[in-house]
Design an enzyme around this catalytic site. Structure first.
Site, PDB file in Angstrom:
ATOM      1  N   GLY A 273       4.030  -0.835  -6.375  1.00 11.89           N
ATOM      2  CA  GLY A 273       4.454  -1.349  -7.677  1.00 11.89           C
ATOM      3  C   GLY A 273       5.526  -2.421  -7.652  1.00 11.89           C
ATOM      4  O   GLY A 273       6.249  -2.604  -8.629  1.00 11.89           O
ATOM      5  N   SER A 274       5.601  -3.179  -6.545  1.00 12.97           N
ATOM      6  CA  SER A 274       6.636  -4.222  -6.528  1.00 12.97           C
ATOM      7  C   SER A 274       6.288  -5.374  -7.479  1.00 12.97           C
ATOM      8  O   SER A 274       7.180  -5.981  -8.068  1.00 12.97           O
ATOM      9  CB  SER A 274       6.871  -4.736  -5.106  1.00 12.97           C
ATOM     10  OG  SER A 274       5.790  -5.505  -4.653  1.00 12.97           O
TER      11      SER A 274
ATOM     12  N   ARG B 118     -18.267   4.653 -12.068  1.00 14.22           N
ATOM     13  CA  ARG B 118     -17.183   3.701 -12.371  1.00 14.22           C
ATOM     14  C   ARG B 118     -17.121   3.380 -13.854  1.00 14.22           C
ATOM     15  O   ARG B 118     -16.040   3.220 -14.426  1.00 14.22           O
ATOM     16  CB  ARG B 118     -17.427   2.382 -11.639  1.00 14.22           C
ATOM     17  CG  ARG B 118     -17.118   2.413 -10.180  1.00 14.22           C
ATOM     18  CD  ARG B 118     -17.297   1.013  -9.606  1.00 14.22           C
ATOM     19  NE  ARG B 118     -17.457   1.040  -8.174  1.00 14.22           N
ATOM     20  CZ  ARG B 118     -16.470   1.267  -7.314  1.00 14.22           C
ATOM     21  NH1 ARG B 118     -15.257   1.473  -7.737  1.00 14.22           N
ATOM     22  NH2 ARG B 118     -16.701   1.286  -6.023  1.00 14.22           N
TER      23      ARG B 118
ATOM     24  N   ASN C  13      -5.351 -10.666 -12.258  1.00 17.42           N
ATOM     25  CA  ASN C  13      -5.121  -9.941 -11.001  1.00 17.42           C
ATOM     26  C   ASN C  13      -4.338 -10.836 -10.049  1.00 17.42           C
ATOM     27  O   ASN C  13      -4.486 -12.061 -10.085  1.00 17.42           O
ATOM     28  CB  ASN C  13      -6.468  -9.574 -10.362  1.00 17.42           C
ATOM     29  CG  ASN C  13      -6.323  -8.872  -9.034  1.00 17.42           C
ATOM     30  OD1 ASN C  13      -5.548  -7.915  -8.904  1.00 17.42           O
ATOM     31  ND2 ASN C  13      -7.045  -9.333  -8.023  1.00 17.42           N
TER      32      ASN C  13
ATOM     33  N   HIS D 126      -3.737 -11.660  -6.010  1.00 20.89           N
ATOM     34  CA  HIS D 126      -4.377 -11.439  -4.718  1.00 20.89           C
ATOM     35  C   HIS D 126      -3.584 -12.168  -3.626  1.00 20.89           C
ATOM     36  O   HIS D 126      -3.217 -13.333  -3.809  1.00 20.89           O
ATOM     37  CB  HIS D 126      -5.822 -11.962  -4.744  1.00 20.89           C
ATOM     38  CG  HIS D 126      -6.549 -11.713  -3.465  1.00 20.89           C
ATOM     39  ND1 HIS D 126      -6.982 -10.448  -3.099  1.00 20.89           N
ATOM     40  CD2 HIS D 126      -6.890 -12.535  -2.444  1.00 20.89           C
ATOM     41  CE1 HIS D 126      -7.558 -10.520  -1.911  1.00 20.89           C
ATOM     42  NE2 HIS D 126      -7.514 -11.778  -1.497  1.00 20.89           N
TER      43      HIS D 126
ATOM     44  N   GLY E 256     -17.005  -9.794 -10.299  1.00 22.89           N
ATOM     45  CA  GLY E 256     -17.034  -9.882  -8.832  1.00 22.89           C
ATOM     46  C   GLY E 256     -15.744  -9.380  -8.207  1.00 22.89           C
ATOM     47  O   GLY E 256     -14.811  -8.959  -8.892  1.00 22.89           O
TER      48      GLY E 256
ATOM     49  N   ASP F 167     -12.544 -10.364  -6.722  1.00 27.39           N
ATOM     50  CA  ASP F 167     -11.584 -11.478  -6.608  1.00 27.39           C
ATOM     51  C   ASP F 167     -12.246 -12.845  -6.834  1.00 27.39           C
ATOM     52  O   ASP F 167     -11.914 -13.823  -6.165  1.00 27.39           O
ATOM     53  CB  ASP F 167     -10.895 -11.457  -5.223  1.00 27.39           C
ATOM     54  CG  ASP F 167     -10.131 -10.164  -4.983  1.00 27.39           C
ATOM     55  OD1 ASP F 167      -9.537  -9.641  -5.942  1.00 27.39           O
ATOM     56  OD2 ASP F 167     -10.135  -9.678  -3.842  1.00 27.39           O
TER      57      ASP F 167
ATOM     58  N   GLU G   7       4.368 -13.816  -4.660  1.00 27.59           N
ATOM     59  CA  GLU G   7       3.593 -13.068  -5.665  1.00 27.59           C
ATOM     60  C   GLU G   7       4.491 -12.690  -6.831  1.00 27.59           C
ATOM     61  O   GLU G   7       4.098 -12.768  -7.990  1.00 27.59           O
ATOM     62  CB  GLU G   7       3.021 -11.777  -5.051  1.00 27.59           C
ATOM     63  CG  GLU G   7       1.959 -11.985  -3.998  1.00 27.59           C
ATOM     64  CD  GLU G   7       1.391 -10.652  -3.508  1.00 27.59           C
ATOM     65  OE1 GLU G   7       1.248  -9.713  -4.301  1.00 27.59           O
ATOM     66  OE2 GLU G   7       1.104 -10.553  -2.295  1.00 27.59           O
TER      67      GLU G   7
HETATM   68  C1  GRF Z   1       0.006  -6.991  -3.435  1.00 29.29           C
HETATM   69  O1  GRF Z   1       0.017  -7.613  -2.181  1.00 29.29           O
HETATM   70  C2  GRF Z   1      -1.080  -7.568  -4.306  1.00 29.29           C
HETATM   71  O2  GRF Z   1      -1.299  -8.937  -4.067  1.00 29.29           O
HETATM   72  C3  GRF Z   1      -2.293  -6.787  -3.897  1.00 29.29           C
HETATM   73  O3  GRF Z   1      -1.811  -5.483  -3.678  1.00 29.29           O
HETATM   74  C4  GRF Z   1      -0.430  -5.529  -3.334  1.00 29.29           C
HETATM   75  C5  GRF Z   1       0.289  -4.666  -4.320  1.00 29.29           C
HETATM   76  O4  GRF Z   1       1.649  -4.521  -4.007  1.00 29.29           O
HETATM   77  N1  GRF Z   1      -3.315  -6.887  -4.914  1.00 29.29           N
HETATM   78  P1  GRF Z   1       2.637  -3.867  -5.065  1.00 29.29           P
HETATM   79  O5  GRF Z   1       2.073  -2.503  -5.424  1.00 29.29           O
HETATM   80  O6  GRF Z   1       2.691  -4.772  -6.265  1.00 29.29           O
HETATM   81  O7  GRF Z   1       3.955  -3.767  -4.373  1.00 29.29           O
END
Ligand code: GRF
Length: 201
Positions: free
Chosen positions: A11-12, A66, A108, A110, A144, A146, A175
């Site tokens: 959850g960062s 799902r 999202n 990535h 799809g 990503d 990120e």
């Molecule tokens: C991150 O690297 C994100 O890009 C990927 O999963 C990871 C999640 O990290 N989708 P966090 O839980 O947000 O710390």
């Protein structure tokens, strides 16, 4: 806009959004809910500590279904009047049940420069391939893996002595800037999507 952040783990990225919100940098996003598919996700504790409403939606009853899981999630989102979804380390594939209900309202993050290295272990894929530059991407979510229209990207050099850990850590810092920025643009209605292209207004 009332926003739900979906998490499965650490959850960062969620924290980065909550921090930006606290600083007043997300004026049009109300973080109304954090939803997890894992009961023990550390992100849930962090969200609780920050005073954000959390909910765990168990996937076990929907092991081979799902769509059924997403229908349950949709019910929860409707109960909380959610208008926008951020996937921040949510480790499930989203089905059309959610995608159609939230058309161009799911983003999202990535940890690679899409369309390179989609899916799991993107940083390791990049290292194994030998690329000199990788990075991170925020994109709208489609059916799809990503593959949805790209909103923002940051390119980051790959060093010869990088390991999966060092590269992941360096990408993660970016990120944490990119995801809140994309969320701000989206909730401020400053993004226009035309096919694969996302225009910044
Ligand atoms: C991150 O690297 C994100 O890009 C990927 O999963 C990871 C999640 O990290 N989708 P966090 O839980 O947000 O710390």
């Amino acid at each position: 806009m009332r926003v739900a952040i979906f998490v499965s783990g650490r959850g960062s990225n969620m924290e980065a959004i909550l921090n930006e919100k606290k600083k007043g940098n997300l004026p049009n996003a109300e973080i109304a809910l954090v939803l997890s598919d894992k009961a023990d996700a550390p992100a849930l504790e962090k969200a609780n500590a920050a005073g954000v409403k959390t909910v765990f939606v168990d996937s076990k009853p929907y092991r081979k279904n799902r769509e059924g899981y997403d229908a349950e999630v949709l019910k929860v989102l409707r109960e909380h009047n959610i208008e926008f979804i951020v996937l921040a380390g949510f480790m499930r594939i989203i089905t059309p049940v959610l995608i159609e209900a939230f058309s161009h309202r799911i983003i999202n993050i990535h940890p690679a420069l899409l369309p390179a290295f989609p899916g799991l272990h993107a940083q390791k894929q990049a290292l194994d391939y030998g690329v000199k530059v990788s990075g991170c991407t925020v994109h709208f979510v489609d059916a799809g893996m990503d593959t949805g229209p790209i909103i923002l990207q940051t390119a980051i050099p790959v060093n010869p002595d990088d390991t999966e850990d060092t590269l992941s850590a360096r990408i993660l810092e970016f990120e944490h800037r990119l995801l809140p920025r994309a969320l701000d643009l989206a909730t401020s209605r400053r993004l226009r999507v035309d096919g694969r292209k996302v225009y910044l207004l």
